[in-house]
Design a protein around this motif. Structure first.
Motif, PDB file in Angstrom:
ATOM      1  N   PHE A  12       0.864  -1.170   0.000  1.00 54.85           N
ATOM      2  CA  PHE A  12       0.000   0.000   0.000  1.00 54.85           C
ATOM      3  C   PHE A  12       0.908   1.230   0.000  1.00 54.85           C
ATOM      4  CE2 PHE A  12      -4.261  -1.698   1.096  1.00 54.85           C
ATOM      5  CZ  PHE A  12      -3.916  -3.012   1.292  1.00 54.85           C
ATOM      6  N   MET A  13       0.674   2.122  -0.948  1.00 50.88           N
ATOM      7  CA  MET A  13       1.469   3.338  -1.039  1.00 50.88           C
ATOM      8  C   MET A  13       0.592   4.536  -0.716  1.00 50.88           C
ATOM      9  SD  MET A  13       4.429   2.185  -1.690  1.00 50.88           S
ATOM     10  CE  MET A  13       5.195   3.794  -1.813  1.00 50.88           C
ATOM     11  N   SER A  14       1.132   5.456   0.056  1.00 52.46           N
ATOM     12  CA  SER A  14       0.313   6.554   0.555  1.00 52.46           C
ATOM     13  C   SER A  14       1.062   7.875   0.538  1.00 52.46           C
ATOM     14  CB  SER A  14      -0.114   6.267   1.999  1.00 52.46           C
ATOM     15  OG  SER A  14      -0.826   5.064   2.104  1.00 52.46           O
ATOM     16  N   TRP A  15       0.270   8.937   0.577  1.00 49.42           N
ATOM     17  CA  TRP A  15       0.772  10.287   0.821  1.00 49.42           C
ATOM     18  C   TRP A  15       0.137  10.794   2.115  1.00 49.42           C
ATOM     19  CZ3 TRP A  15       4.598  12.584  -1.831  1.00 49.42           C
ATOM     20  CH2 TRP A  15       4.902  12.090  -3.105  1.00 49.42           C
ATOM     21  N   TYR A  16       0.978  11.297   2.994  1.00 49.11           N
ATOM     22  CA  TYR A  16       0.549  11.938   4.222  1.00 49.11           C
ATOM     23  C   TYR A  16       1.018  13.391   4.173  1.00 49.11           C
ATOM     24  CZ  TYR A  16      -0.359   7.352   6.351  1.00 49.11           C
ATOM     25  OH  TYR A  16      -0.852   6.103   6.640  1.00 49.11           O
ATOM     26  N   ARG A  17       0.438  14.209   5.033  1.00 48.78           N
ATOM     27  CA  ARG A  17       0.919  15.581   5.160  1.00 48.78           C
ATOM     28  C   ARG A  17       0.850  16.016   6.616  1.00 48.78           C
ATOM     29  NH1 ARG A  17      -3.961  18.863   2.003  1.00 48.78           N
ATOM     30  NH2 ARG A  17      -5.569  18.588   3.625  1.00 48.78           N
ATOM     31  N   ALA A  45       0.984  19.766   8.720  1.00 52.13           N
ATOM     32  CA  ALA A  45       1.099  21.216   8.779  1.00 52.13           C
ATOM     33  C   ALA A  45       1.658  21.601  10.144  1.00 52.13           C
ATOM     34  CB  ALA A  45      -0.264  21.857   8.558  1.00 52.13           C
ATOM     35  N   PRO A  46       2.274  22.764  10.254  1.00 53.37           N
ATOM     36  CA  PRO A  46       2.836  23.200  11.543  1.00 53.37           C
ATOM     37  C   PRO A  46       1.784  23.206  12.646  1.00 53.37           C
ATOM     38  CG  PRO A  46       3.605  24.602   9.776  1.00 53.37           C
ATOM     39  CD  PRO A  46       2.559  23.720   9.179  1.00 53.37           C
ATOM     40  N   GLY A  47       2.108  22.574  13.762  1.00 54.13           N
ATOM     41  CA  GLY A  47       1.200  22.547  14.886  1.00 54.13           C
ATOM     42  C   GLY A  47       0.065  21.557  14.779  1.00 54.13           C
ATOM     43  N   LYS A  48       0.054  20.768  13.704  1.00 56.98           N
ATOM     44  CA  LYS A  48      -1.019  19.780  13.510  1.00 56.98           C
ATOM     45  C   LYS A  48      -0.436  18.381  13.414  1.00 56.98           C
ATOM     46  CE  LYS A  48      -4.271  22.867  11.185  1.00 56.98           C
ATOM     47  NZ  LYS A  48      -5.155  23.043   9.997  1.00 56.98           N
ATOM     48  N   GLU A  49      -1.318  17.399  13.630  1.00 58.38           N
ATOM     49  CA  GLU A  49      -0.896  16.008  13.506  1.00 58.38           C
ATOM     50  C   GLU A  49      -0.775  15.620  12.026  1.00 58.38           C
ATOM     51  OE1 GLU A  49      -2.888  14.197  17.595  1.00 58.38           O
ATOM     52  OE2 GLU A  49      -3.434  13.387  15.647  1.00 58.38           O
ATOM     53  N   ARG A  50       0.057  14.628  11.794  1.00 58.38           N
ATOM     54  CA  ARG A  50       0.185  14.110  10.439  1.00 58.38           C
ATOM     55  C   ARG A  50      -1.126  13.449  10.037  1.00 58.38           C
ATOM     56  NH1 ARG A  50       5.543  10.770   9.116  1.00 58.38           N
ATOM     57  NH2 ARG A  50       6.340  12.761   9.892  1.00 58.38           N
ATOM     58  N   GLU A  51      -1.577  13.693   8.801  1.00 57.16           N
ATOM     59  CA  GLU A  51      -2.836  13.125   8.348  1.00 57.16           C
ATOM     60  C   GLU A  51      -2.653  12.394   7.018  1.00 57.16           C
ATOM     61  OE1 GLU A  51      -5.966  15.725   7.049  1.00 57.16           O
ATOM     62  OE2 GLU A  51      -4.561  17.277   6.352  1.00 57.16           O
ATOM     63  N   LEU A  52      -3.461  11.360   6.843  1.00 55.63           N
ATOM     64  CA  LEU A  52      -3.458  10.606   5.595  1.00 55.63           C
ATOM     65  C   LEU A  52      -4.192  11.408   4.521  1.00 55.63           C
ATOM     66  CD1 LEU A  52      -2.959   8.006   3.983  1.00 55.63           C
ATOM     67  CD2 LEU A  52      -5.067   7.102   4.955  1.00 55.63           C
ATOM     68  N   VAL A  53      -3.552  11.601   3.391  1.00 53.89           N
ATOM     69  CA  VAL A  53      -4.139  12.345   2.289  1.00 53.89           C
ATOM     70  C   VAL A  53      -4.730  11.395   1.242  1.00 53.89           C
ATOM     71  CG1 VAL A  53      -3.648  13.944   0.405  1.00 53.89           C
ATOM     72  CG2 VAL A  53      -2.547  14.260   2.636  1.00 53.89           C
ATOM     73  N   MET A  61      -5.390  24.933  -2.164  1.00 53.22           N
ATOM     74  CA  MET A  61      -5.911  25.934  -1.227  1.00 53.22           C
ATOM     75  C   MET A  61      -4.857  26.206  -0.160  1.00 53.22           C
ATOM     76  SD  MET A  61      -9.647  24.253  -0.622  1.00 53.22           S
ATOM     77  CE  MET A  61     -10.694  23.767  -1.980  1.00 53.22           C
ATOM     78  N   PRO A  62      -4.910  27.353   0.498  1.00 55.53           N
ATOM     79  CA  PRO A  62      -3.933  27.644   1.562  1.00 55.53           C
ATOM     80  C   PRO A  62      -3.894  26.549   2.627  1.00 55.53           C
ATOM     81  CG  PRO A  62      -5.083  29.639   0.966  1.00 55.53           C
ATOM     82  CD  PRO A  62      -5.751  28.529   0.203  1.00 55.53           C
ATOM     83  N   GLU A  63      -5.037  25.933   2.907  1.00 54.92           N
ATOM     84  CA  GLU A  63      -5.062  24.874   3.926  1.00 54.92           C
ATOM     85  C   GLU A  63      -4.372  23.592   3.486  1.00 54.92           C
ATOM     86  OE1 GLU A  63      -7.612  26.699   2.799  1.00 54.92           O
ATOM     87  OE2 GLU A  63      -9.451  25.527   2.665  1.00 54.92           O
ATOM     88  N   ASP A  64      -3.952  23.517   2.237  1.00 61.58           N
ATOM     89  CA  ASP A  64      -3.163  22.376   1.766  1.00 61.58           C
ATOM     90  C   ASP A  64      -1.680  22.548   2.087  1.00 61.58           C
ATOM     91  OD1 ASP A  64      -5.227  22.365  -1.150  1.00 61.58           O
ATOM     92  OD2 ASP A  64      -5.330  20.952   0.530  1.00 61.58           O
ATOM     93  N   THR A  65      -1.308  23.715   2.599  1.00 60.99           N
ATOM     94  CA  THR A  65       0.087  23.967   2.950  1.00 60.99           C
ATOM     95  C   THR A  65       0.543  22.994   4.030  1.00 60.99           C
ATOM     96  OG1 THR A  65      -0.030  26.302   2.354  1.00 60.99           O
ATOM     97  CG2 THR A  65       1.669  25.648   3.940  1.00 60.99           C
ATOM     98  N   ALA A  66       1.612  22.270   3.750  1.00 61.34           N
ATOM     99  CA  ALA A  66       2.118  21.257   4.671  1.00 61.34           C
ATOM    100  C   ALA A  66       3.368  20.621   4.095  1.00 61.34           C
ATOM    101  CB  ALA A  66       1.063  20.169   4.913  1.00 61.34           C
ATOM    102  N   MET A  67       4.029  19.837   4.928  1.00 59.46           N
ATOM    103  CA  MET A  67       5.068  18.934   4.441  1.00 59.46           C
ATOM    104  C   MET A  67       4.368  17.650   4.012  1.00 59.46           C
ATOM    105  SD  MET A  67       8.370  18.711   4.027  1.00 59.46           S
ATOM    106  CE  MET A  67       9.275  19.685   5.245  1.00 59.46           C
ATOM    107  N   GLY A 122       9.461   8.610   3.470  1.00 62.44           N
ATOM    108  CA  GLY A 122      10.424   9.459   2.800  1.00 62.44           C
ATOM    109  C   GLY A 122      10.744  10.648   3.696  1.00 62.44           C
ATOM    110  N   GLN A 123      11.579  11.559   3.192  1.00 62.91           N
ATOM    111  CA  GLN A 123      12.013  12.698   3.994  1.00 62.91           C
ATOM    112  C   GLN A 123      11.065  13.883   3.899  1.00 62.91           C
ATOM    113  OE1 GLN A 123      13.012  12.205   0.947  1.00 62.91           O
ATOM    114  NE2 GLN A 123      12.870  14.237   0.039  1.00 62.91           N
ATOM    115  N   GLY A 124      10.158  13.849   2.926  1.00 65.16           N
ATOM    116  CA  GLY A 124       9.163  14.905   2.797  1.00 65.16           C
ATOM    117  C   GLY A 124       9.516  15.966   1.781  1.00 65.16           C
ATOM    118  N   THR A 125       8.474  16.623   1.265  1.00 65.83           N
ATOM    119  CA  THR A 125       8.648  17.755   0.361  1.00 65.83           C
ATOM    120  C   THR A 125       7.616  18.818   0.748  1.00 65.83           C
ATOM    121  OG1 THR A 125       8.804  18.433  -1.981  1.00 65.83           O
ATOM    122  CG2 THR A 125       7.102  16.819  -1.445  1.00 65.83           C
TER     123      THR A 125
END
Length: 117
Positions: A32-37, A39-47, A86-92, A108-111
């Motif tokens: 299973f391959m996934s993308w997570y993100r 944002a500053p001050g928030k928990e990592r979430e599955l995208v 959208m601005p709310e998509d801003t994250a690592m 991965g190390q993130g982008t």
């Protein structure tokens, strides 16, 4: 196992980006391959997730209809096409490999993606 993300950057609201995750050391079809993100001050979430064996996908409600996860097995690369950002998509954004849904094992190390005018 090695996962390397790329493709992040600064984009204006409404713009698009395509993230890539170059993988090595394993075969996509078994995982299973996934993308997570995160944002500053928030928990990592599955995208978004992709069951490489069956082709089924999962998207978070916040990105449905805007993001598309895909894989090019010949290139051993995972993608995330992001439209109407959208601005709310801003994250690592992180690429991850797992053996079941939302059960990441390797990262991965993130982008960084920044959506701002």
């Amino acid at each position: 196992v090695h996962l390397v993300e790329s493709g992040g950057g600064l984009v204006q609201p409404g713009g698009s980006l395509r993230l890539s995750c170059a993988a090595s050391g394993f075969t996509f079809s078994n995982y299973f391959m996934s993308w997570y993100r995160q944002a500053p001050g928030k928990e990592r979430e599955l995208v978004a997730s992709l069951n490489s064996a069956g082709g089924t996908t999962y998207y978070a409600e916040s990105v449905k209809g805007r993001f598309t996860i895909s894989v090019d097995s010949a290139k051993n690369t995972l993608y995330l096409r992001m439209n109407n950002l959208m601005p709310e998509d801003t994250a690592m954004y992180y690429c991850a490999r797992g053996t079941s849904w939302n059960d990441p094992v390797n990262w991965g190390q993130g982008t960084q993606v920044t959506v701002s005018s």
